[in-house]
Write a protein that holds these residues in place. Structure first.
Motif, mmCIF file in Angstrom:
data_model
loop_
_atom_site.group_PDB
_atom_site.id
_atom_site.type_symbol
_atom_site.label_atom_id
_atom_site.label_comp_id
_atom_site.label_asym_id
_atom_site.label_seq_id
_atom_site.Cartn_x
_atom_site.Cartn_y
_atom_site.Cartn_z
ATOM 1 N N ARG A 1 0.840 -1.207 0.000
ATOM 2 C CA ARG A 1 0.000 0.000 0.000
ATOM 3 C C ARG A 1 0.872 1.253 0.000
ATOM 4 N N ALA A 2 1.928 1.257 0.798
ATOM 5 C CA ALA A 2 2.833 2.410 0.827
ATOM 6 C C ALA A 2 3.513 2.584 -0.531
ATOM 7 N N GLU A 3 3.883 1.480 -1.167
ATOM 8 C CA GLU A 3 4.503 1.556 -2.490
ATOM 9 C C GLU A 3 3.520 2.144 -3.504
ATOM 10 N N TYR A 4 2.265 1.725 -3.445
ATOM 11 C CA TYR A 4 1.241 2.266 -4.335
ATOM 12 C C TYR A 4 1.100 3.780 -4.123
ATOM 13 N N LEU A 5 1.031 4.209 -2.863
ATOM 14 C CA LEU A 5 0.917 5.642 -2.567
ATOM 15 C C LEU A 5 2.150 6.393 -3.058
ATOM 16 N N TYR A 6 3.309 5.792 -2.909
ATOM 17 C CA TYR A 6 4.553 6.401 -3.371
ATOM 18 C C TYR A 6 4.534 6.587 -4.891
ATOM 19 N N ARG A 7 4.196 5.537 -5.611
ATOM 20 C CA ARG A 7 4.177 5.604 -7.084
ATOM 21 C C ARG A 7 3.129 6.611 -7.576
ATOM 22 N N LYS A 8 2.007 6.658 -6.916
ATOM 23 C CA LYS A 8 0.912 7.555 -7.321
ATOM 24 C C LYS A 8 1.246 9.025 -7.015
ATOM 25 N N ASN A 9 2.040 9.271 -5.979
ATOM 26 C CA ASN A 9 2.343 10.633 -5.521
ATOM 27 C C ASN A 9 3.849 10.870 -5.450
ATOM 28 N N GLU A 10 4.576 10.308 -6.396
ATOM 29 C CA GLU A 10 6.036 10.294 -6.338
ATOM 30 C C GLU A 10 6.661 11.689 -6.212
ATOM 31 N N ASP A 11 6.189 12.655 -6.979
ATOM 32 C CA ASP A 11 6.779 13.999 -6.935
ATOM 33 C C ASP A 11 6.626 14.640 -5.550
ATOM 34 N N ALA A 12 5.435 14.544 -4.987
ATOM 35 C CA ALA A 12 5.185 15.138 -3.664
ATOM 36 C C ALA A 12 6.032 14.454 -2.588
ATOM 37 N N ILE A 13 6.159 13.144 -2.687
ATOM 38 C CA ILE A 13 6.933 12.400 -1.688
ATOM 39 C C ILE A 13 8.425 12.692 -1.833
ATOM 40 N N LYS A 14 8.908 12.774 -3.070
ATOM 41 C CA LYS A 14 10.330 13.083 -3.287
ATOM 42 C C LYS A 14 10.667 14.490 -2.802
ATOM 43 N N ALA A 15 9.703 15.403 -2.899
ATOM 44 C CA ALA A 15 9.939 16.769 -2.414
ATOM 45 C C ALA A 15 9.983 16.821 -0.885
ATOM 46 N N ARG A 16 9.329 15.891 -0.232
ATOM 47 C CA ARG A 16 9.236 15.910 1.228
ATOM 48 C C ARG A 16 10.367 15.156 1.939
ATOM 49 N N PHE A 17 10.818 14.043 1.333
ATOM 50 C CA PHE A 17 11.780 13.172 2.002
ATOM 51 C C PHE A 17 13.141 13.186 1.319
ATOM 52 N N ALA A 18 14.182 12.961 2.108
ATOM 53 C CA ALA A 18 15.561 12.916 1.606
ATOM 54 C C ALA A 18 15.796 11.644 0.788
ATOM 55 N N GLY A 19 16.795 11.704 -0.077
ATOM 56 C CA GLY A 19 17.118 10.569 -0.945
ATOM 57 C C GLY A 19 17.441 9.295 -0.187
ATOM 58 N N PHE A 20 18.209 9.398 0.917
ATOM 59 C CA PHE A 20 18.562 8.190 1.680
ATOM 60 C C PHE A 20 17.306 7.527 2.255
ATOM 61 N N PHE A 21 16.328 8.343 2.664
ATOM 62 C CA PHE A 21 15.070 7.819 3.199
ATOM 63 C C PHE A 21 14.342 7.038 2.102
ATOM 64 N N LEU A 22 14.285 7.602 0.909
ATOM 65 C CA LEU A 22 13.584 6.951 -0.201
ATOM 66 C C LEU A 22 14.300 5.680 -0.649
ATOM 67 N N ARG A 23 15.629 5.672 -0.617
ATOM 68 C CA ARG A 23 16.367 4.449 -0.963
ATOM 69 C C ARG A 23 16.081 3.342 0.057
ATOM 70 N N ARG A 24 16.069 3.709 1.340
ATOM 71 C CA ARG A 24 15.724 2.716 2.378
ATOM 72 C C ARG A 24 14.310 2.196 2.158
ATOM 73 N N PHE A 25 13.391 3.105 1.822
ATOM 74 C CA PHE A 25 12.002 2.696 1.561
ATOM 75 C C PHE A 25 11.947 1.697 0.406
ATOM 76 N N GLU A 26 12.619 1.993 -0.694
ATOM 77 C CA GLU A 26 12.582 1.106 -1.861
ATOM 78 C C GLU A 26 13.215 -0.256 -1.565
ATOM 79 N N ASN A 27 14.205 -0.307 -0.689
ATOM 80 C CA ASN A 27 14.843 -1.575 -0.335
ATOM 81 C C ASN A 27 13.934 -2.499 0.478
ATOM 82 N N ILE A 28 12.917 -1.936 1.113
ATOM 83 C CA ILE A 28 11.988 -2.752 1.908
ATOM 84 C C ILE A 28 11.287 -3.785 1.020
#
Length: 192
Positions: free
Chosen positions: A14-41
């Motif tokens: 579900r979090a991945e779906y929300l991320y893909r659907k709102n990728e620009d907003a999420i990338k603007a809010r969170f740091a790159g290392f946070f997003l890399r950790r998220f994708e590794n999950i």
């Protein structure tokens, strides 16, 4: 009585779906290392169909109950397994593992990782840890199962919180409660 285990990343799909659907907003809010950790999950996801078919084989039949959190989330899986096993349950909220990255992304959209449907995560009712370990390994988990609670004879199905308890409700009622909460959140957001 049986113990209750969780295997796989709760809320990931579900979090991945929300991320893909709102990728620009999420990338603007969170740091790159946070997003890399998220994708590794995503690499922690398990193959629930393998776990379920494994649970029906001779060494496990009747001793292990398994349900994926894909439909109804953790609460739904717990309810369904308690129905199938004919028991109550006590789950300690503090023992439920959820990646912080999943929590952060879901909070942006007023969603709870405990309630959302999420493939790649299973709940296991098993008498011994070794059976739960074996099921998780066969389903492709590298982390293994995490103990979150136990089955009871009482029939009550509850989550133990730090300040009290919360009782699980049947799926139809739970889905209405979630829908009402989302509608309230949307109205509050629009009014601001």
């Amino acid at each position: 009585m049986m113990n209750i285990y969780l295997c796989g990343p709760l809320g990931w799909k579900r979090a991945e779906y929300l991320y893909r659907k709102n990728e620009d907003a999420i990338k603007a809010r969170f740091a790159g290392f946070f997003l890399r950790r998220f994708e590794n999950i995503g690499s922690e996801m398990i193959q629930a169909d393998r776990a379920v078919s494994c649970s029906m084989t001779k060494p496990f039949a009747g001793k292990v109950f398994i349900k994926e959190t894909a439909e109804g989330g953790l609460a739904g899986a717990l309810w369904d397994l308690a129905e199938e096993a004919g028991c109550g349950l006590e789950v300690k909220a503090e023992l439920i593992p959820v990646h912080q990255e999943i929590i952060e992304i879901m909070e942006l959209f007023a969603e709870e990782p405990y309630e959302c449907p999420s493939a790649g995560c299973i709940v296991i009712f098993a008498k011994c840890r070794e059976d739960a370990d074996d099921i998780c390994i066969r389903a492709g988990s590298h982390a293994g199962p995490v103990y979150i609670g136990r089955c009871t004879d009482t029939g009550a199905r509850k989550i133990i919180l730090k300040g009290g308890e919360r009782y699980l409700t049947p799926k139809k009622r739970r889905m209405k409660d979630i829908s009402d909460r989302r509608l309230h959140t949307q109205k509050t957001t629009v009014q601001k």
